[in-house]
Design an enzyme around this catalytic site. Structure first.
Site, short mmCIF file in Angstrom:
data_model
loop_
_atom_site.label_atom_id
_atom_site.label_comp_id
_atom_site.label_asym_id
_atom_site.label_seq_id
_atom_site.Cartn_x
_atom_site.Cartn_y
_atom_site.Cartn_z
CB SER A 140 -36.14 12.32 -26.93
OG SER A 140 -36.71 13.34 -27.70
CE1 TYR A 164 -35.78 19.62 -27.79
CE2 TYR A 164 -36.62 17.56 -28.65
CZ TYR A 164 -35.57 18.44 -28.46
OH TYR A 164 -34.33 18.16 -28.96
CB THR A 190 -34.07 20.36 -24.47
OG1 THR A 190 -33.71 19.09 -23.92
CG2 THR A 190 -33.05 20.76 -25.52
CE LYS A 272 -29.37 17.54 -23.86
NZ LYS A 272 -29.71 17.85 -25.24
CG HIS A 296 -29.23 20.04 -29.26
ND1 HIS A 296 -30.34 20.23 -28.50
CD2 HIS A 296 -29.57 19.09 -30.15
CE1 HIS A 296 -31.33 19.45 -28.92
NE2 HIS A 296 -30.88 18.73 -29.93
C1 FNR Z 1 -30.04 14.95 -30.23
N1 FNR Z 1 -30.13 15.69 -29.06
C2 FNR Z 1 -31.37 15.83 -28.45
N2 FNR Z 1 -31.48 16.54 -27.29
C3 FNR Z 1 -32.65 16.64 -26.66
O1 FNR Z 1 -32.73 17.27 -25.62
N3 FNR Z 1 -33.77 16.02 -27.17
C4 FNR Z 1 -33.73 15.29 -28.32
O2 FNR Z 1 -34.74 14.75 -28.76
C5 FNR Z 1 -32.50 15.22 -29.01
N4 FNR Z 1 -32.41 14.53 -30.17
C6 FNR Z 1 -31.19 14.36 -30.78
C7 FNR Z 1 -31.11 13.60 -31.94
C8 FNR Z 1 -29.88 13.37 -32.53
C9 FNR Z 1 -29.80 12.52 -33.76
C10 FNR Z 1 -28.70 13.92 -31.95
C11 FNR Z 1 -27.34 13.63 -32.53
C12 FNR Z 1 -28.80 14.71 -30.83
C13 FNR Z 1 -28.94 16.26 -28.42
C14 FNR Z 1 -28.31 15.25 -27.46
O3 FNR Z 1 -29.10 15.05 -26.33
C15 FNR Z 1 -26.92 15.70 -26.99
O4 FNR Z 1 -27.00 17.01 -26.51
C16 FNR Z 1 -25.88 15.62 -28.12
O5 FNR Z 1 -26.08 14.47 -28.88
C17 FNR Z 1 -24.48 15.63 -27.53
O6 FNR Z 1 -23.51 15.71 -28.54
P1 FNR Z 1 -22.70 14.40 -29.06
O7 FNR Z 1 -21.93 13.87 -27.90
O8 FNR Z 1 -23.72 13.44 -29.56
O9 FNR Z 1 -21.85 14.93 -30.16
#
Ligand code: FNR
Length: 400
Positions: A140, A164, A190, A272, A296
């Site tokens: 990330s 980001y 993203t 994404k 997400h």
């Molecule tokens: C995320 N996700 C996320 N996505 C992204 O593009 N950059 C990021 O920094 C983050 N940070 C992040 C932190 C936390 C705590 C979570 C739970 C999620 C989203 C992540 O990449 C992904 O899309 C989701 O976690 C998928 O859903 P599930 O399978 O975790 O429920």
């Protein structure tokens, strides 16, 4: 009573799922256990026990009434696999090709920010676990360790960078150059986080790790970011955090900005957060290399379509003209099989591996991922398929 065996014979490497089962039973014979609970529900419960409540809620929580997050899981239950029999599944192949590379399995560790609130070894632990399995790790932008340090921990193992895309274009260009130089081989942009969703749990605490300076490592050592500050982030962290808060999000971006991004990097670009088939078509028209169907993990739009429910229409719009990846709600091997059957080339794990990190650091992540891969391999074989390439919608039925 016969003596219990002290060891059990190991099956062949062609069956990684059986291999894993035997490893676990073998451990049991030696009176030992894995570093993490195996049932997914227990895994999350154990992580909830070991994490401070704010950190647990930051990971577990999602937007508003958390209905999208629940819908993500429920969507998998509406599709059912119809297993086939007597098809010689003795040799199974989980590999997939993506951007000219062969991945050992259709699985990546997705971008999860600010991992130092989960475990002190943070992204470095996840990177090492991923590298040891050859599974790509998507780092990330808001990681708690700099992208260069994570790259170093992975040596030659595959890694991608997630962007980001904030307001400062020069800063974005600098991040991309650093990622390319550090051996990240794809860029995940993203799109669904131009602002943070309304996250009740975080607001209730109230707790946002970035405002405490967590998750900003890539910014705090960036020459462009530092050039915007009168003093270094180390000397004056409060000003650096304030600057980050003003630059982080960019709600004004449009499809036409992608041309600028394309000029900044030679890496394949994945978008994404695509859920609508028209956006999938726009992604194709704008010349990106792949998309990730994702909501997400339900953290952005409460009441959004479940990511799995979005996949069939997106796949129909793309017509195999570029790879589709998928995340949001993957917990079991069968979930991955369903997503692959509905048109995904690979899936990204999210919260699932974070629970392993919380419980047992690098080893915890490795154990969770190995269990997931074993479940995937066994479920595929038991369903009558030798290769993930054979999976398509004909293997599924939809519950009424
Ligand atoms: C995320 N996700 C996320 N996505 C992204 O593009 N950059 C990021 O920094 C983050 N940070 C992040 C932190 C936390 C705590 C979570 C739970 C999620 C989203 C992540 O990449 C992904 O899309 C989701 O976690 C998928 O859903 P599930 O399978 O975790 O429920």
């Amino acid at each position: 009573m016969p003596d219990l065996p002290h060891s059990v014979p190991s099956p062949t490497a062609a069956s990684p799922g059986m291999q894993r089962q035997f490893e676990i039973y073998q451990l049991g014979l030696a009176g030992k256990k894995l570093s993490v609970p195996i049932p997914v529900a227990q895994l999350e419960n154990k992580a909830a026990e070991v994490l401070p409540p704010q950190a647990y809620d930051y990971v577990a929580g999602s937007a508003s009434g958390e209905r999208s997050a629940r819908a993500n899981l429920a969507a998998f239950d509406r599709w059912r696999i119809v297993p086939r029999m007597l098809r010689d599944v003795s040799q199974r192949d989980l590999t997939v090709d993506l951007f000219g590379h062969t991945l050992p399995a259709p699985v990546l560790l997705g971008p999860i920010g600010v991992q130092n609130i989960i475990h002190p070894d943070a992204e470095v632990a996840v990177a090492r676990a991923a590298a040891s399995l050859g599974v790509p790790f998507v780092l990330s932008t808001v990681s708690s360790r700099p992208l260069e340090e994570v790259a170093h921990a992975m040596a030659a193992a595959p890694r991608w960078f997630q962007l980001y895309w904030g307001k400062d274009h020069e800063l974005t260009a600098s991040l991309l150059q650093r990622a390319e130089k550090s051996g990240y081989t794809a860029l995940v942009v993203t799109l669904d986080t131009a602002m943070l969703g309304w996250r009740e749990r975080d607001l209730q605490h109230p707790y946002l790790p970035f405002l405490l300076g967590h998750g900003l490592a890539n910014y705090f050592i960036d020459p462009v970011f530092c050039s915007r500050l009168p003093q270094s982030p180390q000397a004056d962290p409060a000003s650096a955090i304030r600057l980050w808060a003003t630059l982080f999000s960019n709600t004004a971006l449009t499809w036409s900005d992608l041309a600028w991004l394309r000029r900044q990097t030679r890496l394949p670009i994945l978008l994404k957060g695509i859920l609508h088939p028209d956006d999938a078509r726009l992604a194709l028209d704008h010349g990106v290399d792949a998309i990730i169907v994702s909501n997400h993990g339900g953290r952005q739009v409460d009441g959004a379509i479940a990511a799995l429910d979005a996949l069939p229409a997106v796949a129909a719009a793309i017509q195999q003209k570029m790879p589709i990846l998928f995340d949001s709600g993957i917990r079991y091997g069968a979930d991955a099989i369903k997503a692959l059957a509905l048109g995904a080339r690979a899936v990204l794990l999210g919260r699932l591996y974070v629970w392993g990190l919380a419980i047992a650091g690098e080893q915890g992540v490795r154990d969770v991922v190995q269990n997931f891969l074993a479940d995937l391999d066994l479920t595929m074989g038991l369903s009558g398929f030798r290769s993930v390439r054979e999976l398509d919608a004909s293997i599924l039925t939809r519950e009424k």
